[in-house]
Each structure stands twice: as structure tokens, then as C-alpha cells.
Write a protein that holds these residues in place. Sequence first.
Motif, PDB file in Angstrom:
ATOM      1  N   ASP A 171      47.760   3.675 -39.869  1.00  0.00           N
ATOM      2  CA  ASP A 171      49.252   3.886 -40.288  1.00  0.00           C
ATOM      3  C   ASP A 171      49.510   2.346 -40.351  1.00  0.00           C
ATOM      4  O   ASP A 171      49.353   1.230 -39.725  1.00  0.00           O
ATOM      5  CB  ASP A 171      49.792   4.153 -39.169  1.00  0.00           C
ATOM      6  N   LEU A 172      49.886   2.164 -41.799  1.00  0.00           N
ATOM      7  CA  LEU A 172      50.124   0.650 -42.221  1.00  0.00           C
ATOM      8  C   LEU A 172      51.282   0.251 -41.873  1.00  0.00           C
ATOM      9  O   LEU A 172      51.899  -0.916 -42.337  1.00  0.00           O
ATOM     10  CB  LEU A 172      49.711   0.206 -43.621  1.00  0.00           C
ATOM     11  N   GLN A 202      59.899   2.250 -47.193  1.00  0.00           N
ATOM     12  CA  GLN A 202      59.075   3.272 -47.755  1.00  0.00           C
ATOM     13  C   GLN A 202      57.524   2.914 -47.003  1.00  0.00           C
ATOM     14  O   GLN A 202      57.386   2.066 -46.351  1.00  0.00           O
ATOM     15  CB  GLN A 202      58.778   2.885 -49.072  1.00  0.00           C
ATOM     16  N   ASP A 203      57.047   4.215 -46.882  1.00  0.00           N
ATOM     17  CA  ASP A 203      55.706   4.246 -46.022  1.00  0.00           C
ATOM     18  C   ASP A 203      54.636   3.222 -46.909  1.00  0.00           C
ATOM     19  O   ASP A 203      54.462   3.707 -47.913  1.00  0.00           O
ATOM     20  CB  ASP A 203      55.001   5.733 -45.899  1.00  0.00           C
ATOM     21  N   ILE A 204      54.277   2.154 -46.203  1.00  0.00           N
ATOM     22  CA  ILE A 204      53.234   1.528 -47.049  1.00  0.00           C
ATOM     23  C   ILE A 204      52.171   1.976 -47.698  1.00  0.00           C
ATOM     24  O   ILE A 204      51.817   1.749 -48.877  1.00  0.00           O
ATOM     25  CB  ILE A 204      52.856   0.197 -46.379  1.00  0.00           C
ATOM     26  N   ALA A 205      51.313   2.654 -46.657  1.00  0.00           N
ATOM     27  CA  ALA A 205      50.027   3.307 -46.967  1.00  0.00           C
ATOM     28  C   ALA A 205      50.469   4.366 -48.389  1.00  0.00           C
ATOM     29  O   ALA A 205      49.543   4.291 -49.205  1.00  0.00           O
ATOM     30  CB  ALA A 205      49.675   4.303 -46.036  1.00  0.00           C
ATOM     31  N   THR A 206      51.440   5.058 -48.477  1.00  0.00           N
ATOM     32  CA  THR A 206      51.619   5.937 -49.591  1.00  0.00           C
ATOM     33  C   THR A 206      52.107   5.078 -50.890  1.00  0.00           C
ATOM     34  O   THR A 206      51.589   5.426 -51.919  1.00  0.00           O
ATOM     35  CB  THR A 206      53.098   6.785 -49.249  1.00  0.00           C
ATOM     36  N   GLN A 248      50.781  -8.433 -45.115  1.00  0.00           N
ATOM     37  CA  GLN A 248      49.438  -8.212 -44.141  1.00  0.00           C
ATOM     38  C   GLN A 248      48.725  -7.033 -44.700  1.00  0.00           C
ATOM     39  O   GLN A 248      47.371  -7.104 -44.961  1.00  0.00           O
ATOM     40  CB  GLN A 248      50.282  -7.952 -42.858  1.00  0.00           C
ATOM     41  N   ALA A 249      49.472  -6.002 -45.122  1.00  0.00           N
ATOM     42  CA  ALA A 249      48.525  -4.711 -45.366  1.00  0.00           C
ATOM     43  C   ALA A 249      47.623  -5.044 -46.834  1.00  0.00           C
ATOM     44  O   ALA A 249      46.512  -4.965 -46.963  1.00  0.00           O
ATOM     45  CB  ALA A 249      49.234  -3.498 -45.633  1.00  0.00           C
ATOM     46  N   VAL A 250      48.314  -5.630 -47.619  1.00  0.00           N
ATOM     47  CA  VAL A 250      47.893  -5.851 -48.963  1.00  0.00           C
ATOM     48  C   VAL A 250      46.690  -7.120 -48.665  1.00  0.00           C
ATOM     49  O   VAL A 250      45.535  -6.902 -49.380  1.00  0.00           O
ATOM     50  CB  VAL A 250      48.756  -6.350 -49.995  1.00  0.00           C
TER      51      VAL A 250
END
Lengths: 528, 319
Positions: free
Chosen positions: B80-81, B89-93, B287-289
Motif C-alpha cells: 500500500d503506497l 488518488q491511490d498512488i499505487a493505481t 517517496q514512492a517514486v
Amino acid sequence: MSNELEFLSRRAASGKLSRRDFLGRAAALGISAPFANSLLSSAARAAGPVKGGTLKAGLVGGESTNSLDPALMMTQVPFAFGKMWGEMIVELSPEGKLENRIAEEIGSSDDAKVWTLKIRDGVEFHNGKTVTAEDVAATLERHSDEKSKSGALGYMKGIETIKASGKEVVLTLKEANADLPYLLSDYHLIVQPNGGKDKADAGISAGPYKVTTNEPGVRHGGERFANYWQGDKMGHADQIEIIVINDATARTAALQGGQVNMINRVEPKIVDLIKRLPGVTIRNHAGPGHYVFIMHCNTAPFDNADLRMALKLAIDREEMLDKILRGYGSLGNDFPINASYPLFSEIEQRKYDPDKAKFHFKKSGHDGAVLLRTSDVAFPGAVDAAQLFQQSAAKAGITLEIKREPGDGYWSEVWNKQPFCASYWGGRSTQDQMYSTAYLSTADWNDTRFKRPDFDKMVLAARAELDETKRKAMYHDMGVMVRDEGGLILPMFNQFIDATGAKVDGWVDDPHQELMNGYALAKCWLQA
Amino acid sequence: MSSPILKLIAQRIALGIVLLLAVSVLIFAGTQILPGDVAQAILGQSATPESLANLREQLGLNDPAYIRYFRWLGGVLTGDLGTAMSSGQDIATSIKGRLWNTLFLAFWAAVVAVPLAIILGLIAVRYRNGWVDKLISGLALASTSFPEFFIGYVLVYFFAVKWQIFPGISTVYDGMPFGERMQAIALPATALTLVVLAHMMRMTRAAILNVMQSAYVETAELKGLSAFNVIRKHAFPNAIAPIINVVMLNLAYLIVGVVVVEVIFVYPGMGQYLVDHVTKRDVPVVQAVGLIFAAVYISLNIIADIGAIVANPRLRHPK
């Protein structure tokens, strides 16, 4: 114009003669191609809109962080897309008049404190539901809620109660405001089912296009809403598409290569180059937007009126208009209002005067350099403008020290925090709105720290005044006060410069915002 | 060769994971140093004190940093990002599509660039110091020396504006037919190819030339093998380790370093996504990227290492 030519242009416009043949006939009659083209487009406009096709715009000002929630719309792309799928309570016509949309009628009590909006019958949301007074009231409630993140919160706070009954919405204001209908034309106030309280970013309203694609920062698309209540006036193309192109060169190339039909924000320095491209038309027009240098009136050394005056006299406005905007703008006069406001009146133009500037600078008792902060994001050309300012001030014996700040964080760290920096304002639809947003003592965005109880009184008095002549005089006095005593240095008003490709027709200049106040995609059509 | 190699590979992968964790701490710390915060950035010029306070409260920005770090790490480990602060919006999506686009572009650029670079390198070696070698090196160096935006604009000018063969903007979308998609990425893929070509080509050339000086190549030449066979059979396999290295480095660049090309061609990939969110101080997305980019770099490097070990038996037995 010869009768033959007129006849031919009408035939061409109605599709009985091909465009190519028309141009050929026009050439044979000794008419140059650009003139023939303009004949054709005025004939086409007279012949009325053409339905069908896909209109595409390549626009700067979209990010992957954009949301469909109207409350959060900030930049150009959500603004323009919002006008595609959203429907407003009222809107401003290109002539600056109020145009009723979902509100069929707006009336006020004599003291301008209680306002009644009568809601139009038979307007339908994209989800099939009919627009009711409750929906409008809920929309206003959402944007005036203290906890709201809405960009319209600043003015909506002035509403005390919102009541829906039957077909009417009744608004009671805390203080009288003759301009309320203008405030309701704020682009954030898109009417949504239940005011968007259930799902603010669902993208459902009653505008001419239904949202089909929403990829923030990439592209947005819509298809014509069959039940749009004003289908004859708007929504000519079957589909519309906005492609986010933040890079200026790529944007121009896309227009030139025919991948998009219109673009926004053409840079003044390349306008002359673009004008030469075949089929491309530059659409520039004046508006209320302005580029500024702002001084905090309550922070040393700018708390000294003579120093402020010295700096105002030390800027060469004509040179700046010429070199930064290449003439695509108009001279500023240190107050934020120009002829695009309905109740504008002229005030004597301030000119560059190094001697007088020197005199006031001496009188201020300040010596040494004055620090001016600037950045690329403050406005296009802000860094160059600061340097021009530095040179013209040097001739008046004033040393300006220029500090170039990173664009990243400029709005949070420099603007409205540091005492002297470059910035821009998009303008507002009325003088009251402009002054209330940035010059009232209590205004959140009082970025010149202009805190004058006597001025506040004038704003409130003008707001409640319903006699236009008296109001105009009041605004004149307010303008003089800001110009002579405020912390605003306003060298120039900028124009919006859009451009359209070969087949676009139906363009009408609109002074309120770029792209025909956002309606270019909805009101233009592709020539058959 | 099975057990020592497997052990080595396992070691590398474990090291990679440790490295990734360290990177995650660095990324998190880095995003904390940025001036301003996400609430301020979202509201921008129109921020009012009340709306700022409301937004900060709502986004949980008032918790201490270490709590936010572990909350985030826990989320990442469970896939779960988080949600983007700025758009909700959901980051993973949102990343899934973007990452796929970036990989798609990188893949096709690599499909063209890698074989081309190696073949050109081989040809350059075969005709070393002759005019062919000089021509290849010269052109490759020239294309690398131009900044990416210049190459991009030149391509757009000729292919999109002047001749109108390929589109100048490459907005791809879900469900786009394959043919159209290929047409859309033609120009950015070409630009990327030109950008990474020289580095790989020069490295191939240098590595093989290096090997060419060894005794066994001389022996092969004395045996009377043709010049191409000497290179193919004896020089190339021994030069493969540095070549793999530089190829992997460039592959990583194709994925994480294409921001400029993405902006010019309006290509909806990871680079644009990252830039947008950095300016919005959208910490979870940054962070996620960042983590994904780090993972790409680390895994490609592991692959390069393993490839080199497999190709060169001497590396299997560290002293």
C-alpha cells in the motif's frame, strides 16, 4: 468587397463551395489569402456554428495532482476543463454583463443584504437528475464552510445563511454587498448534485460536456451532453480534449503540427514568430491580470511613504511594457484596476521620473541598497523585469539589489512573506472583489500589508452603494489612495495570448480570462 | 557451478534489500528537509490561515516524523503506497499506468539502442582507427553531446512540424491500439536512443579493444582467424562484463532519467509524475517514486553483477 466575393464566401461557408476553390476564386479576384481567410471565417460565423468533430486544446497549467473537485481548482487546465463539464449559477458575458445560467433571476433587497436566486427549470445534471434549489444551496454551503479548502472561501465567508425553498435560494449576507452576483461567477462555484458533498470529485454537473477521460496532468476529455439546456449556444464539437502541454515549445509545435486546435499562454517574445505561421491565429486581448512588485507597507524600510514613492517613480513602465511584454499589455498605474472593470475611471498616469525619485529617496532618509526578490515563476519575464527595474532605479541614484529565488516554494516562502518581491495577480471581475481580496486590512492575501481603516470604510461603503455614479466616484478615490499611498508597484497589465489553428471558428474575445473565459472549447467549432 | 553462484546471487539480493531500506530512510529524511509543506503547496497562492490549518489537520501532518516513517514503511511492505495528498488518488493505481508507460518507452528505446550500440561498437573495433570507426564515434559523440531537449526539438521540428510523419506530442492512453502507440512513441524513443547510444557504443569499443591487446587474442590472430571471428569468439566474451555494466546503467537511465524527454514529448511517464508532485510537496508520492527508482537502479545493478559473474568464471571465486 465585391458582390461576387461575398456570394462566394457565403457559399463556401455553407459548404456548397470547397474552401480550396473559394481561395482560388478569391486569388483570381486579386484578394490575398489571409484576407480571403478572414472573409471566410466571418462568413462562417454568420452561417452559424458547425456541429461535430473533436476540438483539442494543448494547455499549460495542468499537473498530475489536479483533482476534479471544483473547490481545489487552481491552475489553467482544471479551470478550462471545469468550464466544459461544470455549469455555473451565473457567468460573466464577454461584454462584462451578468449572464444568468442556473439562476434564472437574481434579485436583492434594497439594502443589498438579502439575495434571492430563482433556479431555472429543466436543467439536468449529467447523471440525469434535475438541478434543484437544494443542489445550488448545498454547493454554496460547501464553498462557504469555514473548514472548506475552496479557493472561493475568501468571498463566500461573507454569506451568513443559505436557505433553499421551492425554486428559490435565499442568501443573507453579513454585510451588504451590491456585487454578490459577480462573486457567484467565481469559477470554483460549479453547481454539483447535493453541492458535491457526497463526492466532490465525481466530475458531475450540468455543463455542455460529460467527463469521459480524466487523467490529471496528461489529458482530459469530454463528450457532448445530449441534454444540455443550452445546446444551441454551446457544445458544438462532439468531443473535446485537453492535452496538458506545459512546455511552451512543445505546445507551439503541437498547434503547428495540427495535433491540437488551440493553445494558451503564448509567450510574448515568440508571438511575432507564431504570427507568421500559416493557418495560425493569435488571439490576444486585454484583461484584468497584472504583473507587480509588492512592498510591505508595515515593514522597514518600506514603511516610509517617501521610499515607496521613490521606488514607484524609479520604474520605467513604458520600457518594461515594451521589453517584457513586447507591447502585449498596457501600462500600469500602481493601482490594480484597469478598463476591463465595469466601474473603472481614469487616474493620471504615473511616469518614470528619476529626478523626483531621487528627491523622495533622499527625503526618506534611507541609504544603501534595497533588496528585491524575484523568480521565474513570479510572472513570465520577472527576472528580466527586475533587472530593468534595477537599471532605471540606478539612474535615480537608488541601488536595487536583486535576489533570484528558486521557483520551487516561491509562493510559500517569498510571496506574502518577504517585504519586497515580484508577483502577479489574475485580477477579479469587480473592483470590490479585487480590493476585498488584497487591500482590505483583514484580507488574507493583503500582500502589500496595506492596512488603513479609512480605506476599509470606503470599501464597505462602496459595496453597499447601489447608485452607480456614486460608486464609480468612490472607486476612483480608492484607486488614488492605493496608487499614492499603497505598497503596490504595478508597471503593466498583461494580455492573455492564446492561439488557434486553421479550422477553428467562433472565437469571441473575452476579457475575463484566457481562452474566452475558459469557454473556447465549448463555444468554438471546427469548420466543415 | 551451482552452489557458489547461487550463494553469491543470494548475497547480492540480500545486500540489495539492505541497500533499499537504507535508501528508504534517506528518501524520507530528504523529503522532510524540503521547504514549505504539502498543505501550503496544495493551496499555493490562495492559502488562507484557516484553510492551511484545516488541511494540515486532515492530512495528518502534525504527527512526528518517525511515526510517519514507520507508518509509511509498513504500508509499502504490504503493497500500500498510500494516497496522494494533493489529489487524494491511490498512488499505487496512478503509478501503475505511469510505470508501465515509462517501461514501455524504455523497452523500445533499449530494443533499438542496445543491439545497435553493440554492433556499432564491434564494427568500430573491426575497422579501428579507419574512417568507419571515426565516423561512428564522431556521430555517436555528437548525438550524446547535444542536450536532450535539443535533440527532442530537432526531431519534433522535422518529423512532426515540417514533414508531419510522427506526432510531436506522445500522449498515450489506456486502450490505445498498439500501432498508434508505437507511432506515438517513435520520436521520444528515437531521442532516447540517440542519447544513450554513444555511451554504450564507446564502452563496448573500449572494452573489446582492451581485450584485443591480450596474448590470447594475438594467438588467435596468429592462428589465422578472420578479424571478425577473433572479435566474436575471443574478444567479445571476455569483454562482456563491462559491456553488461554499461548497458544496465543506461537501461536504468532510460527508466529514471527521462524527465526532460517526457516533458518535451508530453509523455505520461514516471518523470513528469515525480516532478509534478515534488513541486506540490506531495511527500507520499515523492517517496514512492523515489523508492521505485532506487529499486530499479539496485536491481539492474544486481543483474549486471550477476551477469558479469556468470560471464567471467574468475569472478566466481573471490580471493
